[in-house]
Scaffold this motif. Structure first.
Motif, short mmCIF file in Angstrom:
data_model
loop_
_atom_site.label_atom_id
_atom_site.label_comp_id
_atom_site.label_asym_id
_atom_site.label_seq_id
_atom_site.Cartn_x
_atom_site.Cartn_y
_atom_site.Cartn_z
N SER A 12 0.83 -1.21 0.00
CA SER A 12 0.00 0.00 0.00
C SER A 12 0.87 1.26 0.00
N ARG A 13 1.94 1.23 0.78
CA ARG A 13 2.83 2.40 0.83
C ARG A 13 3.51 2.63 -0.53
N ALA A 14 3.95 1.53 -1.15
CA ALA A 14 4.60 1.64 -2.46
C ALA A 14 3.63 2.20 -3.51
N GLU A 15 2.37 1.71 -3.45
CA GLU A 15 1.37 2.22 -4.40
C GLU A 15 1.11 3.71 -4.17
N ALA A 16 1.05 4.14 -2.89
CA ALA A 16 0.82 5.55 -2.59
C ALA A 16 1.97 6.40 -3.14
N ASN A 17 3.21 5.93 -2.97
CA ASN A 17 4.36 6.68 -3.48
C ASN A 17 4.36 6.72 -5.00
N SER A 18 3.98 5.59 -5.60
CA SER A 18 3.96 5.52 -7.06
C SER A 18 2.92 6.47 -7.65
N THR A 19 1.71 6.46 -7.08
CA THR A 19 0.66 7.36 -7.61
C THR A 19 1.02 8.83 -7.36
N LYS A 20 1.73 9.12 -6.28
CA LYS A 20 2.17 10.50 -6.01
C LYS A 20 3.20 10.93 -7.06
N ALA A 21 4.11 10.04 -7.41
CA ALA A 21 5.09 10.34 -8.46
C ALA A 21 4.39 10.55 -9.81
N ASN A 22 3.37 9.71 -10.09
CA ASN A 22 2.61 9.88 -11.33
C ASN A 22 1.91 11.24 -11.37
#
Length: 282
Positions: A46-56
């Protein structure tokens, strides 16, 4: 470019929504993990997905900014293809046709102003004291049109051949047109006494000037055409030379354009005056 910019902004909105959802899920997993309701692996995903969507989301924002910069440049280039007159006027010369390529500095049209014109005057260098005048007002004449310019600029440079310098007088008068020749009167600061009549008393016909003098014989009055030589203009008055006029004579100022020599019914109480003024040059 506008369509691409709109699409980039829509992508940014979608990226922001996805990032917000992922951040919300991560916060929910983080709370559940404290109660041992989710595994550590689920929390990390979940944390990785949150960071990924923030970068996107940041990437989408940069894309919007890049497209916006390109759109601004395209709009500037588009505006450069449009020629806009800097003032209201009339096109008097055309040097370019529709579809013709122009380079920077090329002349496309010549436009004359409807309102403000400039009279460029060549002034003898002996009148260079005008440069230091705080308030300069110049009477101007072109044909039979008279005007006074109160907006005057002196060019601080002498022509070595003509021994003159430029004075630019701004004109706002319907009787003046571009290309006209113009005469100006400038004071030399030498005082002298001269006869002056109201500007409205002066009539010009065939290149000559005259006024109507009023002669009184008892209770009868008659108008006499008197030729005069114009010396200069000043504040609604005209300095003249005339052997037939003297200080205190009455002159006609209204209806004189249609007047003929002979009896008159009414005469405005306007007299020839004698004033001590600056001797002027044409």
């Amino acid at each position: 470019m506008r369509a691409e910019h709109a699409a980039a902004k829509e992508n940014l909105k979608a990226a922001e929504a996805e990032s917000e959802r992922a951040q919300s899920d991560y916060q929910a997993y983080l709370t559940s993990q404290k109660n041992n309701a989710v595994s550590k692996q689920q929390l990390e995903r979940s944390r990785a997905e949150a960071n990924s969507t923030k970068a996107n989301m940041f990437a989408a924002q940069q894309s919007v900014d890049a497209v916006k910069a390109s759109l601004t440049l395209a709009e500037v280039k588009l505006s450069d293809t449009q020629l806009v007159a800097p003032f209201s006027g009339q096109v008097v010369e055309r040097h370019a046709e529709l579809g013709q390529w122009l380079s920077a500095g090329d002349t496309a049209f010549k436009v004359t102003s409807f309102d403000k014109l400039e009279a460029w005057l060549d002034i003898p260098e002996r009148l260079s004291h005008l440069k230091h005048s705080e308030e300069l007002s110049i009477p101007l004449q072109s044909a039979s049109v008279l005007a006074t310019s109160n907006k005057v600029k002196v060019i601080n440079q002498i022509d070595p051949r003509a021994r003159t310098f430029k004075v630019i007088a701004e004109i706002s008068h319907p009787g003046f047109m571009p290309g006209m020749s113009v005469s100006a009167w400038l004071a030399t600061n030498a005082k002298s006494s001269t006869l002056m009549v109201p500007k409205d008393a002066l009539i010009q016909r065939g290149g000559s000037y005259f006024v109507y003098k009023v002669n009184t014989d008892g209770d009868k009055q008659s108008a006499q055409s008197v030729p005069v030589k114009v010396k200069f203009h000043r504040s609604g008055l005209v300095a003249i030379d005339s052997t037939a006029l003297a200080y205190g004579d009455k002159v006609v100022t209204e209806g004189n354009e249609r007047l003929m020599p002979g009896p008159v019914v009414a005469v405005p109480d306007t007299q020839v005056s004698s004033q001590s003024v600056s001797e002027n040059v044409n």
